[in-house]
Write a protein that holds these residues in place. Structure first.
Motif, PDB file in Angstrom:
ATOM      1  N   THR A 129       0.693  -0.987  -0.039  1.00 17.27           N
ATOM      2  CA  THR A 129       0.131   0.245   0.176  1.00 17.27           C
ATOM      3  C   THR A 129       0.326   1.058   0.168  1.00 17.27           C
ATOM      4  OG1 THR A 129      -1.826  -1.411   1.445  1.00 17.27           O
ATOM      5  CG2 THR A 129      -1.683   0.905   0.816  1.00 17.27           C
ATOM      6  N   ALA A 130       0.413   2.611  -0.974  1.00 14.82           N
ATOM      7  CA  ALA A 130       1.460   3.559  -0.900  1.00 14.82           C
ATOM      8  C   ALA A 130      -0.509   4.390  -0.601  1.00 14.82           C
ATOM      9  CB  ALA A 130       1.645   3.445  -2.000  1.00 14.82           C
ATOM     10  N   VAL A 131       0.167   5.908  -0.453  1.00 14.79           N
ATOM     11  CA  VAL A 131      -0.524   7.023  -0.271  1.00 14.79           C
ATOM     12  C   VAL A 131      -0.159   8.456  -1.334  1.00 14.79           C
ATOM     13  CG1 VAL A 131      -1.296   8.967   1.651  1.00 14.79           C
ATOM     14  CG2 VAL A 131      -0.809   6.575   1.886  1.00 14.79           C
ATOM     15  N   ALA A 132      -1.347   8.696  -1.616  1.00 14.68           N
ATOM     16  CA  ALA A 132      -1.188  10.139  -2.538  1.00 14.68           C
ATOM     17  C   ALA A 132      -2.126  10.909  -1.595  1.00 14.68           C
ATOM     18  CB  ALA A 132      -2.055   9.737  -3.624  1.00 14.68           C
ATOM     19  N   GLY A 133      -1.293  12.243  -1.330  1.00 22.67           N
ATOM     20  CA  GLY A 133      -1.566  13.394  -0.011  1.00 22.67           C
ATOM     21  C   GLY A 133      -1.805  15.123  -1.462  1.00 22.67           C
ATOM     22  N   ARG A 134      -1.638  15.891  -0.888  1.00 23.30           N
ATOM     23  CA  ARG A 134      -1.661  16.494  -1.315  1.00 23.30           C
ATOM     24  C   ARG A 134      -1.939  17.725  -0.367  1.00 23.30           C
ATOM     25  NH1 ARG A 134      -7.245  16.965  -3.532  1.00 23.30           N
ATOM     26  NH2 ARG A 134      -8.254  19.274  -2.981  1.00 23.30           N
ATOM     27  N   GLY A 135      -1.172  18.915  -1.227  1.00 24.03           N
ATOM     28  CA  GLY A 135      -0.710  20.054  -0.483  1.00 24.03           C
ATOM     29  C   GLY A 135      -1.658  21.541  -0.031  1.00 24.03           C
TER      30      GLY A 135
ATOM     31  N   GLY B 271      -0.358   1.201  11.728  1.00 22.38           N
ATOM     32  CA  GLY B 271       0.591  -0.433  12.034  1.00 22.38           C
ATOM     33  C   GLY B 271       0.863  -0.083  10.691  1.00 22.38           C
ATOM     34  N   LEU B 272       1.029   0.787   9.690  1.00 24.46           N
ATOM     35  CA  LEU B 272       1.594   0.406   8.092  1.00 24.46           C
ATOM     36  C   LEU B 272       2.351   0.427   7.879  1.00 24.46           C
ATOM     37  CD1 LEU B 272      -2.009   3.269   7.102  1.00 24.46           C
ATOM     38  CD2 LEU B 272      -2.234   0.990   7.120  1.00 24.46           C
ATOM     39  N   ASP B 273       2.686  -0.064   6.939  1.00 20.20           N
ATOM     40  CA  ASP B 273       4.219  -0.374   6.611  1.00 20.20           C
ATOM     41  C   ASP B 273       4.188   0.579   5.477  1.00 20.20           C
ATOM     42  OD1 ASP B 273       7.284  -1.399   6.142  1.00 20.20           O
ATOM     43  OD2 ASP B 273       6.246  -2.665   5.296  1.00 20.20           O
ATOM     44  N   ILE B 274       4.285   1.747   5.947  1.00 22.95           N
ATOM     45  CA  ILE B 274       4.451   2.689   4.045  1.00 22.95           C
ATOM     46  C   ILE B 274       5.535   4.124   5.004  1.00 22.95           C
ATOM     47  CG2 ILE B 274       3.245   4.722   3.241  1.00 22.95           C
ATOM     48  CD1 ILE B 274       0.838   3.169   4.064  1.00 22.95           C
ATOM     49  N   ASP B 275       6.794   4.121   4.019  1.00 18.79           N
ATOM     50  CA  ASP B 275       7.514   5.084   4.128  1.00 18.79           C
ATOM     51  C   ASP B 275       7.187   6.635   4.091  1.00 18.79           C
ATOM     52  OD1 ASP B 275       9.348   6.782   4.602  1.00 18.79           O
ATOM     53  OD2 ASP B 275      11.256   4.938   3.803  1.00 18.79           O
ATOM     54  N   ALA B 276       6.894   7.461   5.125  1.00 21.93           N
ATOM     55  CA  ALA B 276       6.517   8.569   5.014  1.00 21.93           C
ATOM     56  C   ALA B 276       7.097   9.624   4.152  1.00 21.93           C
ATOM     57  CB  ALA B 276       5.476   8.835   6.412  1.00 21.93           C
ATOM     58  N   ALA B 277       8.718   8.886   4.367  1.00 15.60           N
ATOM     59  CA  ALA B 277      10.114   9.956   3.572  1.00 15.60           C
ATOM     60  C   ALA B 277       9.957   9.509   2.347  1.00 15.60           C
ATOM     61  CB  ALA B 277      10.955   9.875   4.787  1.00 15.60           C
ATOM     62  N   ASP B 278       9.407   7.992   1.768  1.00 18.48           N
ATOM     63  CA  ASP B 278       9.356   7.777   0.301  1.00 18.48           C
ATOM     64  C   ASP B 278       8.549   8.783  -0.671  1.00 18.48           C
ATOM     65  OD1 ASP B 278      10.014   6.782  -1.683  1.00 18.48           O
ATOM     66  OD2 ASP B 278       9.524   4.499  -1.319  1.00 18.48           O
ATOM     67  N   PRO B 279       9.054   8.840  -1.625  1.00 16.62           N
ATOM     68  CA  PRO B 279       8.500   9.977  -2.572  1.00 16.62           C
ATOM     69  C   PRO B 279       7.955   9.034  -3.240  1.00 16.62           C
ATOM     70  CG  PRO B 279      10.548  10.591  -2.900  1.00 16.62           C
ATOM     71  CD  PRO B 279      10.248   9.438  -1.771  1.00 16.62           C
ATOM     72  N   GLU B 280       7.729   8.050  -3.417  1.00  9.22           N
ATOM     73  CA  GLU B 280       7.510   6.995  -3.988  1.00  9.22           C
ATOM     74  C   GLU B 280       6.517   6.591  -2.900  1.00  9.22           C
ATOM     75  OE1 GLU B 280       9.200   4.200  -6.817  1.00  9.22           O
ATOM     76  OE2 GLU B 280      10.074   6.103  -8.030  1.00  9.22           O
ATOM     77  N   ALA B 281       6.695   6.283  -1.572  1.00 13.59           N
ATOM     78  CA  ALA B 281       5.556   5.189  -1.043  1.00 13.59           C
ATOM     79  C   ALA B 281       3.880   6.799  -0.159  1.00 13.59           C
ATOM     80  CB  ALA B 281       5.973   4.703   0.326  1.00 13.59           C
ATOM     81  N   CYS B 282       5.232   7.764  -0.549  1.00 12.83           N
ATOM     82  CA  CYS B 282       3.728   9.133   0.506  1.00 12.83           C
ATOM     83  C   CYS B 282       4.222   9.559  -0.898  1.00 12.83           C
ATOM     84  CB  CYS B 282       4.179   9.660   1.670  1.00 12.83           C
ATOM     85  SG  CYS B 282       3.552  10.417   1.951  1.00 12.83           S
ATOM     86  N   VAL B 283       3.257   9.714  -1.805  1.00 12.09           N
ATOM     87  CA  VAL B 283       3.293  11.381  -2.664  1.00 12.09           C
ATOM     88  C   VAL B 283       2.626  12.026  -2.647  1.00 12.09           C
ATOM     89  CG1 VAL B 283       2.757  11.045  -5.020  1.00 12.09           C
ATOM     90  CG2 VAL B 283       3.482   8.752  -4.724  1.00 12.09           C
ATOM     91  N   LEU B 284       3.134  13.185  -2.625  1.00  7.63           N
ATOM     92  CA  LEU B 284       2.856  13.935  -2.157  1.00  7.63           C
ATOM     93  C   LEU B 284       2.159  15.231  -3.291  1.00  7.63           C
ATOM     94  CD1 LEU B 284       4.801  15.527   1.389  1.00  7.63           C
ATOM     95  CD2 LEU B 284       2.144  14.285   0.674  1.00  7.63           C
ATOM     96  N   PHE B 285       1.350  15.700  -3.947  1.00  8.56           N
ATOM     97  CA  PHE B 285       1.272  16.412  -4.892  1.00  8.56           C
ATOM     98  C   PHE B 285       0.386  17.640  -5.014  1.00  8.56           C
ATOM     99  CE2 PHE B 285      -0.706  12.285  -6.623  1.00  8.56           C
ATOM    100  CZ  PHE B 285       0.143  11.597  -7.708  1.00  8.56           C
TER     101      PHE B 285
END
Length: 314
Positions: A183-189, A210-224
């Motif tokens: 799982t990854a996440v897409a956020g907004r600014g 308990g989500l295995d998502i690295d918030a520092a990784d721009p592919e795992a946590c994409v901020l558009f």
């Protein structure tokens, strides 16, 4: 669909030249690595600022059929493109009855699959849960679901998507976690935070859930970046590549296309996932050719892709 010319009067008109007469930047297709499939614009919710205007009633892009997706993918492979991934977007893909079969077709070909979803009720139907669990067992690690979680708090997310949407998406993400589905996440600014503050907020949320998502990784946590069509943005000229120290190959349309099915028409290829309705970015019904060019003739090209550095791909 929305008028972007009022804030950019005189700009983004001529695909060959900018308003001040300079040569407009163009991007050649160096090799299609990601084929995006728009499964249709119908969605279970209507977000306040949806770039594609998805909703429970908007079927401007009809449901893609399995055979249509297969034919397009066959053509891309036969053309010699180095395709590695199939990305699925909507609307909400899990509303399309053929969607699980589309995922399986891509996985059977040895391709990675990226699904953009809100992880709400359509995904959580028993049939979809069963298919996702089966596909995860058959193709472990080859499928990623990137969930639209606009903010790391319910307050901001629900302002965009409606009351209770945040909690419902989190329930879906917990289910994906328990199935072992990547799982990854897409956020907004839109909340006015710095990127560091956003990532810190997501990191706290992921740890709590308990989500295995690295918030520092721009592919795992994409901020558009926000796609405000009313904002004035500069046009991109050929000289901008050197000034910005960027290459045309870095831009998304150098390596991807999106298959769309406009209402009443046969499927065709859009140059950009963000511009499915723009005639100037319709590349036609035939399989994309290596070297075909796209003129960066829209504000999104500048703000979102070249200057914002965003990409929809995984």
């Amino acid at each position: 669909m929305k008028d972007h010319l009022s804030a950019n009067m005189g700009k983004f008109i001529d695909p060959a030249t900018t308003a001040d007469g300079q040569a407009r930047a163009r991007v050649a297709l160096s090799g299609l690595r990601t084929l995006w499939i728009n499964t249709g614009t119908l969605c279970n919710i209507a977000c306040a600022h949806c770039y594609i205007e998805s909703s429970p009633t908007n079927d401007a892009l009809e449901y893609m059929r399995l055979a249509e997706m297969q034919s397009a993918l066959d053509g891309v492979i036969q053309e010699g493109h180095p395709v590695e991934e199939v990305g699925f977007t909507g609307g909400e893909p899990f509303l399309n009855p053929a969607f699980p079969a589309m995922i399986e077709d891509a996985l059977k070909r040895g391709l990675r699959v990226l699904v953009l979803s809100n992880a709400m009720k359509p995904m959580m139907r028993k049939r979809c849960q069963g298919e996702l669990s089966r596909l995860q067992a058959a193709y472990p690690g080859a499928m990623t679901l990137r969930i639209s979680l606009d903010h790391h708090t319910a307050l901001w997310h629900d302002l965009e998507r409606g009351e209770g949407a945040f909690d419902e998406s989190l329930r879906g993400m917990r289910w994906l976690r328990d199935q072992g589905i990547k799982t990854a996440v897409a956020g907004r600014g839109f909340a006015g935070e710095s990127e560091a503050a956003q990532r810190a907020g997501y990191a706290t949320l992921f740890a709590q859930e308990g989500l295995d998502i690295d918030a520092a990784d721009p592919e795992a946590c994409v901020l558009f970046p926000e796609m405000d069509v009313t904002a004035e943005v500069p046009e991109i000229t050929t000289s901008c590549w050197g000034i910005l120290d960027k290459s045309p190959k870095d831009v998304m349309c150098a390596s991807s296309r999106m298959l769309v099915k406009r209402k009443g028409e046969a499927p065709s290829f859009a140059a950009c996932t963000l511009l499915p309705y723009e005639p100037g970015f319709d590349m036609g019904h035939e399989t994309p050719k290596l070297g075909e060019e796209v003129a960066l003739n829209h504000p999104h090209c500048a703000k979102f892709c070249v200057l914002g550095g965003a990409s929809c791909g995984g």
